[in-house]
Every structure is written in C-alpha cells, then in structure tokens.
Write a protein that holds these residues in place. Structure first.
Motif, PDB file in Angstrom:
ATOM      1  N   CYS A  20     -30.853 -87.200  82.522  1.00 42.40           N
ATOM      2  CA  CYS A  20     -30.742 -88.585  82.992  1.00 42.40           C
ATOM      3  C   CYS A  20     -31.623 -89.505  82.150  1.00 42.40           C
ATOM      4  N   GLY A  21     -32.789 -88.991  81.734  1.00 51.46           N
ATOM      5  CA  GLY A  21     -33.667 -89.772  80.870  1.00 51.46           C
ATOM      6  C   GLY A  21     -33.032 -90.058  79.521  1.00 51.46           C
ATOM      7  N   MET A  22     -32.286 -89.076  78.980  1.00 43.59           N
ATOM      8  CA  MET A  22     -31.583 -89.291  77.725  1.00 43.59           C
ATOM      9  C   MET A  22     -30.555 -90.412  77.858  1.00 43.59           C
ATOM     10  N   VAL A  23     -29.817 -90.417  78.985  1.00 42.60           N
ATOM     11  CA  VAL A  23     -28.845 -91.481  79.224  1.00 42.60           C
ATOM     12  C   VAL A  23     -29.554 -92.828  79.307  1.00 42.60           C
ATOM     13  N   ALA A  24     -30.693 -92.852  79.980  1.00 44.57           N
ATOM     14  CA  ALA A  24     -31.459 -94.094  80.093  1.00 44.57           C
ATOM     15  C   ALA A  24     -31.870 -94.610  78.719  1.00 44.57           C
ATOM     16  N   ASP A  25     -32.272 -93.696  77.827  1.00 45.05           N
ATOM     17  CA  ASP A  25     -32.677 -94.107  76.479  1.00 45.05           C
ATOM     18  C   ASP A  25     -31.498 -94.701  75.709  1.00 45.05           C
ATOM     19  N   ILE A  26     -30.334 -94.095  75.844  1.00 43.76           N
ATOM     20  CA  ILE A  26     -29.141 -94.633  75.167  1.00 43.76           C
ATOM     21  C   ILE A  26     -28.828 -96.026  75.698  1.00 43.76           C
ATOM     22  N   CYS A  27     -28.929 -96.181  77.022  1.00 42.38           N
ATOM     23  CA  CYS A  27     -28.662 -97.493  77.618  1.00 42.38           C
ATOM     24  C   CYS A  27     -29.661 -98.533  77.104  1.00 42.38           C
ATOM     25  N   THR A  28     -30.912 -98.143  76.982  1.00 44.73           N
ATOM     26  CA  THR A  28     -31.921 -99.060  76.455  1.00 44.73           C
ATOM     27  C   THR A  28     -31.559 -99.504  75.044  1.00 44.73           C
ATOM     28  N   SER A  29     -31.054 -98.582  74.231  1.00 42.31           N
ATOM     29  CA  SER A  29     -30.683 -98.938  72.857  1.00 42.31           C
ATOM     30  C   SER A  29     -29.547 -99.948  72.818  1.00 42.31           C
ATOM     31  N   TYR A  30     -28.724 -99.939  73.856  1.00 37.59           N
ATOM     32  CA  TYR A  30     -27.616-100.895  73.940  1.00 37.59           C
ATOM     33  C   TYR A  30     -27.974-102.136  74.764  1.00 37.59           C
ATOM     34  N   GLY A  31     -29.151-102.127  75.380  1.00 32.46           N
ATOM     35  CA  GLY A  31     -29.528-103.237  76.248  1.00 32.46           C
ATOM     36  C   GLY A  31     -28.783-103.245  77.569  1.00 32.46           C
ATOM     37  N   LEU A  32     -28.422-102.049  78.048  1.00 31.22           N
ATOM     38  CA  LEU A  32     -27.674-101.933  79.303  1.00 31.22           C
ATOM     39  C   LEU A  32     -28.588-101.467  80.424  1.00 31.22           C
ATOM     40  N   PRO A  33     -28.444-102.024  81.621  1.00 32.77           N
ATOM     41  CA  PRO A  33     -29.241-101.541  82.758  1.00 32.77           C
ATOM     42  C   PRO A  33     -28.808-100.137  83.166  1.00 32.77           C
ATOM     43  N   HIS A  34     -29.779 -99.308  83.527  1.00 37.30           N
ATOM     44  CA  HIS A  34     -29.503 -97.936  83.926  1.00 37.30           C
ATOM     45  C   HIS A  34     -30.337 -97.579  85.144  1.00 37.30           C
ATOM     46  N   GLN A  35     -29.749 -96.763  86.025  1.00 37.54           N
ATOM     47  CA  GLN A  35     -30.486 -96.290  87.196  1.00 37.54           C
ATOM     48  C   GLN A  35     -30.146 -94.828  87.445  1.00 37.54           C
ATOM     49  N   THR A  36     -31.159 -94.034  87.726  1.00 32.46           N
ATOM     50  CA  THR A  36     -30.960 -92.635  88.108  1.00 32.46           C
ATOM     51  C   THR A  36     -30.905 -92.541  89.627  1.00 32.46           C
ATOM     52  N   LEU A  37     -29.849 -91.910  90.126  1.00 32.37           N
ATOM     53  CA  LEU A  37     -29.641 -91.744  91.567  1.00 32.37           C
ATOM     54  C   LEU A  37     -29.904 -90.289  91.913  1.00 32.37           C
ATOM     55  N   LYS A  38     -30.865 -90.044  92.786  1.00 38.23           N
ATOM     56  CA  LYS A  38     -31.263 -88.670  93.087  1.00 38.23           C
ATOM     57  C   LYS A  38     -30.648 -88.182  94.393  1.00 38.23           C
ATOM     58  N   TRP A  39     -30.098 -86.958  94.328  1.00 38.76           N
ATOM     59  CA  TRP A  39     -29.547 -86.313  95.516  1.00 38.76           C
ATOM     60  C   TRP A  39     -30.516 -85.233  95.978  1.00 38.76           C
ATOM     61  N   THR A  40     -30.849 -85.289  97.255  1.00 37.12           N
ATOM     62  CA  THR A  40     -31.777 -84.301  97.819  1.00 37.12           C
ATOM     63  C   THR A  40     -31.166 -83.597  99.027  1.00 37.12           C
ATOM     64  N   GLY A  41     -29.841 -83.654  99.145  1.00 34.76           N
ATOM     65  CA  GLY A  41     -29.217 -83.173 100.376  1.00 34.76           C
ATOM     66  C   GLY A  41     -28.736 -81.747 100.367  1.00 34.76           C
ATOM     67  N   TRP A  42     -28.880 -80.997  99.275  1.00 37.34           N
ATOM     68  CA  TRP A  42     -28.357 -79.633  99.234  1.00 37.34           C
ATOM     69  C   TRP A  42     -29.252 -78.691 100.036  1.00 37.34           C
ATOM     70  N   ASP A  43     -28.666 -78.049 101.037  1.00 43.45           N
ATOM     71  CA  ASP A  43     -29.420 -77.144 101.902  1.00 43.45           C
ATOM     72  C   ASP A  43     -29.117 -75.669 101.612  1.00 43.45           C
ATOM     73  N   ARG A  44     -28.492 -75.423 100.447  1.00 46.52           N
ATOM     74  CA  ARG A  44     -28.173 -74.061 100.012  1.00 46.52           C
ATOM     75  C   ARG A  44     -27.111 -73.389 100.886  1.00 46.52           C
ATOM     76  N   ARG A  45     -26.362 -74.194 101.637  1.00 50.26           N
ATOM     77  CA  ARG A  45     -25.300 -73.645 102.469  1.00 50.26           C
ATOM     78  C   ARG A  45     -24.005 -74.400 102.167  1.00 50.26           C
ATOM     79  N   GLY A  46     -22.884 -73.734 102.383  1.00 45.35           N
ATOM     80  CA  GLY A  46     -21.604 -74.398 102.208  1.00 45.35           C
ATOM     81  C   GLY A  46     -21.160 -74.426 100.753  1.00 45.35           C
ATOM     82  N   ASN A  47     -20.140 -75.234 100.481  1.00 41.40           N
ATOM     83  CA  ASN A  47     -19.536 -75.348  99.155  1.00 41.40           C
ATOM     84  C   ASN A  47     -20.338 -76.336  98.325  1.00 41.40           C
ATOM     85  N   LEU A  48     -21.083 -75.814  97.341  1.00 39.76           N
ATOM     86  CA  LEU A  48     -21.963 -76.668  96.549  1.00 39.76           C
ATOM     87  C   LEU A  48     -21.191 -77.741  95.802  1.00 39.76           C
ATOM     88  N   GLN A  49     -20.112 -77.356  95.106  1.00 36.24           N
ATOM     89  CA  GLN A  49     -19.389 -78.334  94.307  1.00 36.24           C
ATOM     90  C   GLN A  49     -18.804 -79.433  95.172  1.00 36.24           C
TER      91      GLN A  49
END
Length: 392
Positions: A57-86
C-alpha cells in the motif's frame, strides 16, 4: 487500453476513484488513468493478512505522490479466521471502498478486473451449474448503493498489461496467494493453458459472457415490464397480484427476486440452492422468510415484506435514511431515534386501520425517545410524523 466510456469519464472531469492493491492489474490501471488525467483519487485496501501488505500500500501511495494524486490506505481488521476468507475479504473490500468514496465525494470507482478474471468467473459459474445471469460474468459497470463500479480493463488480458508495465519500466507486487491452489479461482487460473488448448480462451469465454449479458438484459426488461403490470406497492410492502403458478418458473423466480430487492435494498442475492427452495415453497403456497424478507400469501396474492427481526437492530437519527429506503418528516430532535416499531405495536390501538399485517408494521420505522414510543406513522400512532419511501 482503458474502456472508452471510462476514459471519457476521466476526460470529462468526473471525480473518479481507483481501487489499487499494488498488483500488476491495478497498478496498470493507475498508470493508464494517470496518463489520461482527470479528478482521480486512489484507495488501497490493506487486509492485514500478510506482513508485506502495508509496504505494498505504501508503494501505491508513493506512485500517487509522483502523480500528485490523493491516496488513502483502508485497513480491514474483521477477519476472525472463520468462514470463507475470500468472500469475507471481498465484502469488506467493497464496504471499505464504498465508505471511502462517499466521504471523498466520489460516485464512480474503477476496479482492475481483466479479461482473464472474467474468463475465470465464467468457468467458476459453469462449475456451479449457473444460469444465464451467472454466465454473464462480471458487468463492465455495476451499480450498488448509489455508487458505480467500473471495470475498464475487462477486455484486456493480464499478459497485455504486464507487457505494458515492463515496456514502461513500471514495478508492481505479486501476491503469493495468487498461486495458492487452495482457492478455486487459482486452480482455474492454473488450468488456463489446458482450457485454451480446448478452445476455452479468455477471449472465447469473454464472448460467452457478452452473449449471456445480452440475454440477461432481455430477461431483465421482460421482468421489469411484468413487474409494472402485476406488482403493487403498499406502505413499504410489495404485493404480487398474479398467481405465481400462472407464470413460468423463471418468470416467477425473477419477479419474486425483484420484489425482494424493492423491499430490502441491500439484499445479497440468495444462493442458487436457496432460490430453488424458495420457489418450491412459494409454488406450493407456503410462506417463506429469506434474506431479510418475509413472504406470505393472502389467497393468490403474494405479499413481500421486510422481516421484523432483520431490522430490529437498525438505529439511526431521525434525520437519516432508515433501512436504506425510509425518510421521516416531523419535529426532529437530537434525543430522538429511528428504530423498528417491533413490540411497540402493542401501544398502537388503531394499527389495523393501516391495512397492513401486524408483522409488516413491526418492521416499519418508528420514532423513539429511549424506550418511549413517540410516533409510529404507518401504524397511526403519533400525528406529527410521516414516513415516505425514498426513490431508488
């Protein structure tokens, strides 16, 4: 390489969001879009499942900076190791992107799906014995909850995108899970060469998807015409005023699903086996609860309502849209909330005058102050408030 319609969005100055993971497909999307220009914002979803994901995600942010584009990393913390991961990761990804887009004032989001992704989707649908809709694969543009998701690379292969990246000296990251045969899609991807020897290339399978999409559009138009003739809205419920047995099974199935989508706007389409059980019960004249919807019969008329238990935990300010479709008007105040009427119907002496069944009314919005019922507009309780269904 980008689909002409999406390129026109960029050129026309429409705010556009890009979902970029750091993989080759989405990195190519980022560079191709930036080359055209426009009002572009970028988001990367960090699922937190691999230690390398934050750096990607940091690499994507760096590319966006080179283009002058706003970038945001969205973090998922909801995986409980159960069910269908994908499946859970996909749902979380769309949820995070939707929240990000609304906050950024973006209604159009581009995804990096390719012709190979489409081919894999078709093979997976074939393996499930899917019908016309499933074999239509992924749509070039998909609308959901007021947002439009674009797939501007759906006619482009991964090989072509990698060639573009190499030729232009771009870098990207390969997710090792893309080689994990534990996942069905990866097993199909690894069998691509064998399928191609049989004539099942990404191009051929993409043509199947296009043909099936055309057939689906025709069926959808027929369903819409039928719905206009036999569906009747009633205070949030939908009545189907024609015996389902008088229709073909496919017409009846599509009509019922259309009614469910009107009653529950955020419904996840039922699985094929669930749909089969649903239609078996309904064609036998039996009531069913499925997907947050309650289906009951009054003679030949099928009533589709919101299921009370499904809305029992929805709490919003009175100024907000409730259950994605109800808007209330009245003397709003900070200490008031919208919740389902539920057991509050016992306080509504005149609820029968509404013409709605008891359980339908229990799933309608009511105004509460803590545990005190202030108004239940559809049940005739409290005269200062009114409730309206907001158009799609």
């Amino acid at each position: 390489m980008l689909a002409p319609g999406f390129a026109q969005l960029l050129q026309g100055g429409t705010p556009v969001g890009l979902a970029v993971s750091g993989g080759g497909d989405s990195i190519a999307l980022l560079h191709l879009a930036a080359a055209i220009g426009g009002r572009i914002s970028v988001a990367s979803v960090d699922h937190g499942l691999r230690p390398e994901s934050a750096a990607e995600c940091g690499m994507v942010a760096d590319i966006c900076t080179s283009y002058g584009l706003p970038h945001q990393t969205l973090k998922w913390t909801g995986w409980d190791r159960r069910g269908n991961l994908q499946d859970q990761a996909r749902r979380a990804r769309y949820g995070l992107l939707a929240d990000w887009a609304r906050a950024a004032g973006v209604a159009n989001i581009a995804l990096g799906h390719t012709a190979d992704d489409q081919a894999e989707t078709i093979v997976m649908a074939l393996a499930r014995g899917a019908g016309v809709g499933g074999l239509a694969g992924m749509a070039a543009v998909m609308s959901r909850d007021g947002l439009h998701y674009h797939r501007p690379l759906l006619q482009v292969t991964r090989v072509a995108l990698r060639a573009y990246l190499v030729a232009t000296g771009r870098v990207w990251c390969d997710d090792p899970s893309n080689d994990d045969p534990a996942y069905e899609r990866i097993r199909i991807r690894q069998a691509a060469d064998t399928l191609a020897e049989l004539g099942l290339t990404s191009q051929t399978l993409g043509q199947v998807a296009q043909h099936m999409a055309t057939a689906t559009e025709a069926l959808d138009r027929g369903t819409a015409d039928l719905a206009a003739a036999v569906m009747m809205p009633q205070s949030g419920d939908v009545l189907i005023m024609l015996a389902l047995r008088d229709l073909s099974r496919e017409q009846a199935r599509r009509l019922v699903l259309a009614a469910m989508e009107r009653v529950h706007r955020r419904i996840t389409p039922p699985r094929k086996d669930e749909q089969q059980r649903l239609m078996h019960a309904l064609l036998q004249g039996q009531g069913v609860t499925l997907g947050g919807c309650l289906m009951t019969f009054d003679g030949p008329v099928l009533r589709v309502s919101r299921e009370p238990q499904a809305v029992a935990q929805i709490v919003t300010p009175t100024t907000a849209l409730w259950d994605a479709r109800w808007r209330l008007s009245g003397p709003h105040a900070p200490d008031l909330q919208l919740r389902a009427l539920g057991a509050g119907i016992e306080l509504c002496c005149d609820w029968r005058r509404s013409g709605l069944p008891r359980r339908s009314l229990q799933a309608t919005p009511a105004v509460w102050r803590d545990q005190t019922l202030v108004s239940a507009p559809l049940a005739g309780f409290g005269g200062d408030w009114s409730a309206q269904i907001v158009a799609d």
